[in-house]
Enzyme design. Structure first.
Site, mmCIF file in Angstrom:
data_model
loop_
_atom_site.group_PDB
_atom_site.id
_atom_site.type_symbol
_atom_site.label_atom_id
_atom_site.label_comp_id
_atom_site.label_asym_id
_atom_site.label_seq_id
_atom_site.Cartn_x
_atom_site.Cartn_y
_atom_site.Cartn_z
ATOM 1 N N ASN A 252 0.931 -1.053 0.062
ATOM 2 C CA ASN A 252 0.093 -0.065 -0.060
ATOM 3 C C ASN A 252 0.809 1.283 0.158
ATOM 4 O O ASN A 252 0.513 2.374 0.447
ATOM 5 C CB ASN A 252 -0.848 -0.009 1.265
ATOM 6 N N TYR B 160 3.750 10.924 -9.636
ATOM 7 C CA TYR B 160 2.733 9.929 -8.939
ATOM 8 C C TYR B 160 2.343 9.155 -9.892
ATOM 9 O O TYR B 160 2.751 7.576 -9.762
ATOM 10 C CB TYR B 160 1.660 10.581 -8.112
ATOM 11 N N LYS C 246 3.749 4.877 -9.835
ATOM 12 C CA LYS C 246 2.533 3.815 -9.572
ATOM 13 C C LYS C 246 2.732 2.970 -11.097
ATOM 14 O O LYS C 246 2.502 1.848 -10.865
ATOM 15 C CB LYS C 246 1.249 4.519 -9.327
ATOM 16 N N VAL D 257 -10.031 7.248 -2.808
ATOM 17 C CA VAL D 257 -10.445 7.164 -1.484
ATOM 18 C C VAL D 257 -10.019 8.456 -0.628
ATOM 19 O O VAL D 257 -8.914 9.016 -0.883
ATOM 20 C CB VAL D 257 -9.350 5.856 -0.800
ATOM 21 N N THR E 83 -9.105 10.262 2.098
ATOM 22 C CA THR E 83 -8.048 10.082 3.157
ATOM 23 C C THR E 83 -7.480 11.350 3.599
ATOM 24 O O THR E 83 -7.416 12.394 2.838
ATOM 25 C CB THR E 83 -7.068 8.937 2.894
#
Length: 176
Positions: free
Chosen positions: A6, A74, A78, A107, A109
């Site tokens: 993760n 990013y 990834k 998500v 967060t």
């Protein structure tokens, strides 16, 4: 044996504000790509020797979409690990080690909070955790939002149109 990757360092910045910030790219690559590779290079020999194991990678739906403005560090990091793991999966399957790539949608967060995603549908942390648990138990090759396949196919078939769409999107966001 189950490994859940993760790793996630998110950074969203226009390229013209990144010219003197190479360290942002190296940090992002270290966390999202090189760290998980190093960990798995250490764990894979034992998993293969025992003839079992499962690796779950929490990726991003962005890997399956046209490249989005401001997400170069990013997205590249990834994407690099996604390709690495899918390639390794072809080599370790015969030894009983399986992989699942979860192309996670947004998500909500603390990590996603600095980017204003208010009003955009997304998962809660608990909903995301349920997807991870599902991956551990059922071991599918991938879990992805239903719509990513169609968008990825369109992008592959119409790369120029997809890129022009994202270019126009970047221009509107920067006030052009």
């Amino acid at each position: 044996d189950v490994v859940i990757n993760n790793a996630g360092r998110s950074i969203r910045r226009p390229i013209d504000e990144s010219y003197d910030r190479f360290h942002d790219f190296t940090r992002t690559i270290d966390v999202n790509y090189l760290g998980p590779v190093r960990l798995l290079l250490t764990l894979l020999p034992g998993m293969r020797e025992r003839g079992r194991g499962h690796i779950v990678n929490i990726s991003t739906w962005g890997v399956r979409m046209p490249p989005a403005p401001r997400w170069s560090a990013y997205g590249a990091s990834k994407g690099a690990f996604d390709i690495w793991l899918r390639t390794v999966a072809t080599e370790i399957a015969a030894d009983g080690v399986t992989t699942t790539s979860i192309y996670m949608p947004l998500v909500h967060t603390r990590m996603s909070a600095p980017t204003d995603f208010s009003g955009i549908p997304g998962l809660t942390a608990d909903e995301a955790a349920n997807l991870v648990c599902h991956a551990v138990v059922t071991r599918p090759i991938e879990i992805s939002p239903w719509w990513t396949g169609a968008v990825q196919a369109w992008t592959d078939l119409r790369r120029g149109a997809a890129q022009r769409f994202m270019e126009r999107s970047a221009g509107r966001r920067s006030g052009e």
